[in-house]
Structures are given as C-alpha cells and as structure tokens.
Design a protein around this motif. Sequence first.
Motif, PDB file in Angstrom:
ATOM      1  N   PRO A 152       0.811  -1.226   0.000  1.00 49.07           N
ATOM      2  CA  PRO A 152       0.000   0.000   0.000  1.00 49.07           C
ATOM      3  C   PRO A 152       0.841   1.272   0.000  1.00 49.07           C
ATOM      4  O   PRO A 152       0.402   2.305  -0.520  1.00 49.07           O
ATOM      5  CB  PRO A 152      -0.830  -0.125   1.288  1.00 49.07           C
ATOM      6  CG  PRO A 152      -0.074  -1.072   2.156  1.00 49.07           C
ATOM      7  CD  PRO A 152       0.590  -2.029   1.221  1.00 49.07           C
ATOM      8  N   THR A 153       2.049   1.208   0.569  1.00 54.86           N
ATOM      9  CA  THR A 153       2.922   2.381   0.566  1.00 54.86           C
ATOM     10  C   THR A 153       3.329   2.749  -0.855  1.00 54.86           C
ATOM     11  O   THR A 153       3.348   3.924  -1.230  1.00 54.86           O
ATOM     12  CB  THR A 153       4.187   2.120   1.414  1.00 54.86           C
ATOM     13  OG1 THR A 153       3.809   1.851   2.757  1.00 54.86           O
ATOM     14  CG2 THR A 153       5.125   3.324   1.388  1.00 54.86           C
ATOM     15  N   LEU A 154       3.645   1.750  -1.667  1.00 52.09           N
ATOM     16  CA  LEU A 154       3.995   2.010  -3.063  1.00 52.09           C
ATOM     17  C   LEU A 154       2.820   2.625  -3.800  1.00 52.09           C
ATOM     18  O   LEU A 154       2.980   3.559  -4.598  1.00 52.09           O
ATOM     19  CB  LEU A 154       4.425   0.703  -3.739  1.00 52.09           C
ATOM     20  CG  LEU A 154       4.765   0.788  -5.239  1.00 52.09           C
ATOM     21  CD1 LEU A 154       5.902   1.777  -5.481  1.00 52.09           C
ATOM     22  CD2 LEU A 154       5.131  -0.592  -5.779  1.00 52.09           C
ATOM     23  N   GLN A 155       1.620   2.133  -3.513  1.00 51.01           N
ATOM     24  CA  GLN A 155       0.436   2.648  -4.196  1.00 51.01           C
ATOM     25  C   GLN A 155       0.078   4.071  -3.770  1.00 51.01           C
ATOM     26  O   GLN A 155      -0.341   4.883  -4.587  1.00 51.01           O
ATOM     27  CB  GLN A 155      -0.752   1.716  -3.942  1.00 51.01           C
ATOM     28  CG  GLN A 155      -0.592   0.350  -4.595  1.00 51.01           C
ATOM     29  CD  GLN A 155      -1.727  -0.594  -4.242  1.00 51.01           C
ATOM     30  OE1 GLN A 155      -1.988  -0.846  -3.071  1.00 51.01           O
ATOM     31  NE2 GLN A 155      -2.419  -1.108  -5.247  1.00 51.01           N
ATOM     32  N   GLY A 187       3.846   7.739 -14.739  1.00 50.41           N
ATOM     33  CA  GLY A 187       3.068   6.647 -14.179  1.00 50.41           C
ATOM     34  C   GLY A 187       3.634   5.270 -14.436  1.00 50.41           C
ATOM     35  O   GLY A 187       2.973   4.263 -14.181  1.00 50.41           O
ATOM     36  N   GLU A 188       4.867   5.197 -14.936  1.00 52.56           N
ATOM     37  CA  GLU A 188       5.506   3.903 -15.172  1.00 52.56           C
ATOM     38  C   GLU A 188       6.177   3.408 -13.893  1.00 52.56           C
ATOM     39  O   GLU A 188       6.729   4.208 -13.125  1.00 52.56           O
ATOM     40  CB  GLU A 188       6.555   4.032 -16.282  1.00 52.56           C
ATOM     41  CG  GLU A 188       6.002   4.491 -17.620  1.00 52.56           C
ATOM     42  CD  GLU A 188       7.102   4.907 -18.572  1.00 52.56           C
ATOM     43  OE1 GLU A 188       7.167   4.340 -19.674  1.00 52.56           O
ATOM     44  OE2 GLU A 188       7.886   5.793 -18.208  1.00 52.56           O
ATOM     45  N   LEU A 189       6.138   2.113 -13.672  1.00 52.00           N
ATOM     46  CA  LEU A 189       6.803   1.533 -12.505  1.00 52.00           C
ATOM     47  C   LEU A 189       8.260   1.253 -12.859  1.00 52.00           C
ATOM     48  O   LEU A 189       8.541   0.466 -13.768  1.00 52.00           O
ATOM     49  CB  LEU A 189       6.104   0.253 -12.058  1.00 52.00           C
ATOM     50  CG  LEU A 189       6.635  -0.374 -10.749  1.00 52.00           C
ATOM     51  CD1 LEU A 189       6.530   0.603  -9.590  1.00 52.00           C
ATOM     52  CD2 LEU A 189       5.893  -1.669 -10.429  1.00 52.00           C
ATOM     53  N   GLU A 190       9.152   1.886 -12.131  1.00 52.12           N
ATOM     54  CA  GLU A 190      10.591   1.779 -12.419  1.00 52.12           C
ATOM     55  C   GLU A 190      11.320   1.069 -11.284  1.00 52.12           C
ATOM     56  O   GLU A 190      11.093   1.358 -10.109  1.00 52.12           O
ATOM     57  CB  GLU A 190      11.202   3.164 -12.633  1.00 52.12           C
ATOM     58  CG  GLU A 190      12.687   3.144 -12.971  1.00 52.12           C
ATOM     59  CD  GLU A 190      13.233   4.528 -13.280  1.00 52.12           C
ATOM     60  OE1 GLU A 190      13.421   4.837 -14.474  1.00 52.12           O
ATOM     61  OE2 GLU A 190      13.442   5.323 -12.327  1.00 52.12           O
ATOM     62  N   ASP A 223       7.074  -9.555 -11.750  1.00 49.82           N
ATOM     63  CA  ASP A 223       5.935  -9.591 -12.673  1.00 49.82           C
ATOM     64  C   ASP A 223       5.088 -10.833 -12.440  1.00 49.82           C
ATOM     65  O   ASP A 223       3.852 -10.774 -12.467  1.00 49.82           O
ATOM     66  CB  ASP A 223       6.424  -9.556 -14.123  1.00 49.82           C
ATOM     67  CG  ASP A 223       6.996  -8.201 -14.516  1.00 49.82           C
ATOM     68  OD1 ASP A 223       6.987  -7.287 -13.668  1.00 49.82           O
ATOM     69  OD2 ASP A 223       7.466  -8.066 -15.662  1.00 49.82           O
ATOM     70  N   ALA A 224       5.745 -11.973 -12.209  1.00 49.91           N
ATOM     71  CA  ALA A 224       5.018 -13.212 -11.947  1.00 49.91           C
ATOM     72  C   ALA A 224       4.218 -13.109 -10.655  1.00 49.91           C
ATOM     73  O   ALA A 224       3.094 -13.630 -10.554  1.00 49.91           O
ATOM     74  CB  ALA A 224       5.990 -14.388 -11.875  1.00 49.91           C
ATOM     75  N   MET A 225       4.772 -12.418  -9.660  1.00 47.33           N
ATOM     76  CA  MET A 225       4.079 -12.263  -8.376  1.00 47.33           C
ATOM     77  C   MET A 225       2.796 -11.453  -8.526  1.00 47.33           C
ATOM     78  O   MET A 225       1.743 -11.844  -8.017  1.00 47.33           O
ATOM     79  CB  MET A 225       5.015 -11.601  -7.357  1.00 47.33           C
ATOM     80  CG  MET A 225       6.175 -12.487  -6.918  1.00 47.33           C
ATOM     81  SD  MET A 225       7.421 -11.595  -5.937  1.00 47.33           S
ATOM     82  CE  MET A 225       6.507 -11.234  -4.439  1.00 47.33           C
ATOM     83  N   VAL A 226       2.863 -10.322  -9.220  1.00 40.85           N
ATOM     84  CA  VAL A 226       1.674  -9.470  -9.337  1.00 40.85           C
ATOM     85  C   VAL A 226       0.676 -10.031 -10.343  1.00 40.85           C
ATOM     86  O   VAL A 226      -0.487  -9.612 -10.365  1.00 40.85           O
ATOM     87  CB  VAL A 226       2.056  -8.018  -9.717  1.00 40.85           C
ATOM     88  CG1 VAL A 226       2.943  -7.404  -8.641  1.00 40.85           C
ATOM     89  CG2 VAL A 226       2.735  -7.953 -11.076  1.00 40.85           C
ATOM     90  N   GLN A 227       1.102 -10.973 -11.164  1.00 43.30           N
ATOM     91  CA  GLN A 227       0.199 -11.606 -12.122  1.00 43.30           C
ATOM     92  C   GLN A 227      -0.433 -12.874 -11.563  1.00 43.30           C
ATOM     93  O   GLN A 227      -1.139 -13.593 -12.279  1.00 43.30           O
ATOM     94  CB  GLN A 227       0.965 -11.930 -13.416  1.00 43.30           C
ATOM     95  CG  GLN A 227       1.370 -10.695 -14.206  1.00 43.30           C
ATOM     96  CD  GLN A 227       2.313 -11.016 -15.368  1.00 43.30           C
ATOM     97  OE1 GLN A 227       2.966 -12.067 -15.388  1.00 43.30           O
ATOM     98  NE2 GLN A 227       2.391 -10.119 -16.321  1.00 43.30           N
ATOM     99  N   GLY A 228      -0.174 -13.176 -10.282  1.00 45.26           N
ATOM    100  CA  GLY A 228      -0.797 -14.321  -9.639  1.00 45.26           C
ATOM    101  C   GLY A 228      -0.195 -15.663  -9.988  1.00 45.26           C
ATOM    102  O   GLY A 228      -0.831 -16.706  -9.806  1.00 45.26           O
ATOM    103  N   ASP A 280      -3.592  -4.290  -7.879  1.00 42.42           N
ATOM    104  CA  ASP A 280      -3.509  -3.526  -9.132  1.00 42.42           C
ATOM    105  C   ASP A 280      -2.096  -3.015  -9.402  1.00 42.42           C
ATOM    106  O   ASP A 280      -1.908  -2.084 -10.194  1.00 42.42           O
ATOM    107  CB  ASP A 280      -4.483  -2.329  -9.127  1.00 42.42           C
ATOM    108  CG  ASP A 280      -5.936  -2.785  -9.168  1.00 42.42           C
ATOM    109  OD1 ASP A 280      -6.205  -3.832  -9.777  1.00 42.42           O
ATOM    110  OD2 ASP A 280      -6.786  -2.088  -8.579  1.00 42.42           O
ATOM    111  N   LEU A 281      -1.095  -3.600  -8.746  1.00 44.26           N
ATOM    112  CA  LEU A 281       0.281  -3.232  -9.071  1.00 44.26           C
ATOM    113  C   LEU A 281       0.582  -3.682 -10.495  1.00 44.26           C
ATOM    114  O   LEU A 281       0.276  -4.814 -10.872  1.00 44.26           O
ATOM    115  CB  LEU A 281       1.265  -3.897  -8.104  1.00 44.26           C
ATOM    116  CG  LEU A 281       1.367  -3.319  -6.689  1.00 44.26           C
ATOM    117  CD1 LEU A 281       2.321  -4.162  -5.860  1.00 44.26           C
ATOM    118  CD2 LEU A 281       1.852  -1.874  -6.736  1.00 44.26           C
ATOM    119  N   PRO A 282       1.213  -2.833 -11.296  1.00 39.49           N
ATOM    120  CA  PRO A 282       1.533  -3.222 -12.671  1.00 39.49           C
ATOM    121  C   PRO A 282       2.837  -4.008 -12.730  1.00 39.49           C
ATOM    122  O   PRO A 282       3.544  -4.131 -11.722  1.00 39.49           O
ATOM    123  CB  PRO A 282       1.703  -1.865 -13.364  1.00 39.49           C
ATOM    124  CG  PRO A 282       2.276  -0.986 -12.291  1.00 39.49           C
ATOM    125  CD  PRO A 282       1.621  -1.442 -10.997  1.00 39.49           C
TER     126      PRO A 282
END
Length: 370
Positions: A152-155, A187-190, A223-228, A280-282
Amino acid sequence: MAETEEEEKVSTEASGFSDLSDSEFLDLEDTQELSDSLSKPGPSSELTGKDGKLISFPKWKKGLDVLPPMERFHLKYLYVTDLSTQNWCEQQMVYGKELPDSLEPEKAAILDTGASIHLARELELHDLVTISTTSKEDAWAVKFLNMLSMIPTLQSEGRIREFPVFGEVEGVLLVGVIDELHYTPKGELELVELKTRRRPMLPLDAQKRKDCLQVSLYKYIFDAMVQGKVTSASLIHHTKLHPEKPLGPSVLRHAQQGGFSVTSLGDLMELVILSLTLSDLPVIDILKIEYMHQETATVLGSEIVAFEEKELRSKVQHYMAYWVGHREPQGVDVEEAWKCRTCSYADICEWRKGGGAHSSSLEPQAKKAR
C-alpha cells in the motif's frame, strides 16, 4: 603512482565482488546447513586458509559420483545474486560456496560499506523495527509482513525500498530483494538497483552484463508475483516451511499492531499472495542500474536495461542446469581470462588447470560473427 589501464582492469573493483547486491545474505539456517555439508569427507583439492592450514573441498571430475549442487550445499532455494555471480564466473561462484569464509578483508570491507549505504537509503523511507524470531517460519513471516506494509505504501506514496521477491524459475525457487521501486512522472513503474563503487569510475562491460542479468531476474520474478503466478503451495514445497506453525510472540505482536488478524505463517502467506494479485500493481516498466562512488556518494552514471525475456530464459536454463546436476561448473572463456588475476581461487582452479574451454560452451546462444 598512477595505475596503468591494464592494472585497472584487474583491480578489486573488477573482480565481481564490489557490486554484489548488499541486500542479499544467507539466512542463518542456510549458513549452518552449508557449513554442515562442507564437513563431509570426499575427493578434494586443497587451498591454504587464513590460518595457514589446508582447506579441502570436493573436486568436479567427469564421472565422479557427487550430489547435485542444490543437495550438496543443502540449499532449498537460490538467491538472484547466485545466478548473477554465475554470469561473472561460474567456477568462482562454486568455490565461493565451497569456501564461504575465505572472502578477502578488502573485498569484505567493500561489501560492508555498500551495505551501510543501502541501509541509510532504506531508512530515508522506512522505519526499521527489531523483531525477535525463533524459527525459519518466523523469519519468513517478517518478510511477508514487510511486503504487506510496502504494497500500500507504493500505491499511496509511489516509492519503496528493499522489497522482497520470490518465485519458481526453471523448477527452482529464486529469492531476491529489489533495491527500489517507484513510479515515474508518466506513471511507469521503475526498478532502480544501486551499485556502489570503490573507485569513481563506471564498471567494465563484463560487470554491467552481470548487473543487467540481476535486474532482469528481479523483473521476471516480480511480474510473476503481481500476475498471480506464485502460489503458496510452490513456496511451501521448496522451502519446506510449516504453514500451520503458530507465529512467535514477537512476530504475532507486530502483525497485530499492523492490523493483520493472523495466527500462523500460512495465514500470512495467503494474505501476501492475495494482496499482490488484488493490489492492481503493474508489471515493471523500466529497469535502471545506478552506480555510486562509495566515498563521495556521487552518482557516476546509470544504465537503462532492455528486458529480453527469451534471452533471459535461455541463460537461466543454462545456469540452473548446473544447480540441478545436469552439468559440471564452467570457468571463464579465454577472452575473459583477465578475471582470473583477481580471483582468490586461481591457484587451485580446476578450470584453469584444464585449459578452459571454447567460448561456445559457456553460453547457450551462438556468438555473433565478427
């Protein structure tokens, strides 16, 4: 006296040690198991230790009946830096596993300084709290609690540091720590990986390739983590954790203070995986490596890394083949034999004694014609 260009190429800065990720260290249980595994007798070569005594460790010979490295070193999982170190010199990485206490004082000091800089940067964004742990389940619970607080801090605030990542790659669990994640003005995640340098100069291309592999692996896992794609079943299978085990009092108290109604590691594990997939993390858009001079904290330069998934998977398949026992370790190609000049294991290196190998045997992809 000024150093020549040739001497600079084989300095400690170019030895593969100066830019190791300062965030990733073996857990206590891994260190103990590694020590236990090295005490077993077997065919060996010898190296003189700090106390002048000879140290023995297993040889790698064709036809020799040895356990796969994952079993021989009693490893349940690998760190991202294990694979990036393979990219520098696989044979050196193996000797480092065999002789974990033989790090030279100068190289150890470089890592200590880098770790201090990383800690100072983390404290700029996060308060650190000491939590007493009594088991490996508690240690992983702390990682999960950190993740639950940082998502949530990142968001909301757009920036976090020291974010743990983990996932199964080629059948092996890979674990790491991302230095920094933040959103750009677009708005890109770096992802930013900080590498500290003892000298005020950028690294050689060989070092940069090692660093590029590291951040590419971070993206692949995150990426695999946020994609489930990461499951609790896979994590339990590899780590041999006991999800039903109650959390220790200190960990439980900290979880409750954070507003998490959990009693066991399994509860936390499911909560983390659910939070990642529903947050909803990209996926990570940009990979950047920053090189900083340790003494002056001056940024020496940065590299934007192009993520090539097909090439990454090919390299990882090649590196993992060693860990699961499908091939013997390999040293550097003759074109990079200059790395041997700063290697602590050069005098006993079986790869050097055997004359090395042709370039085509070191990488899975064919080299471009000159």
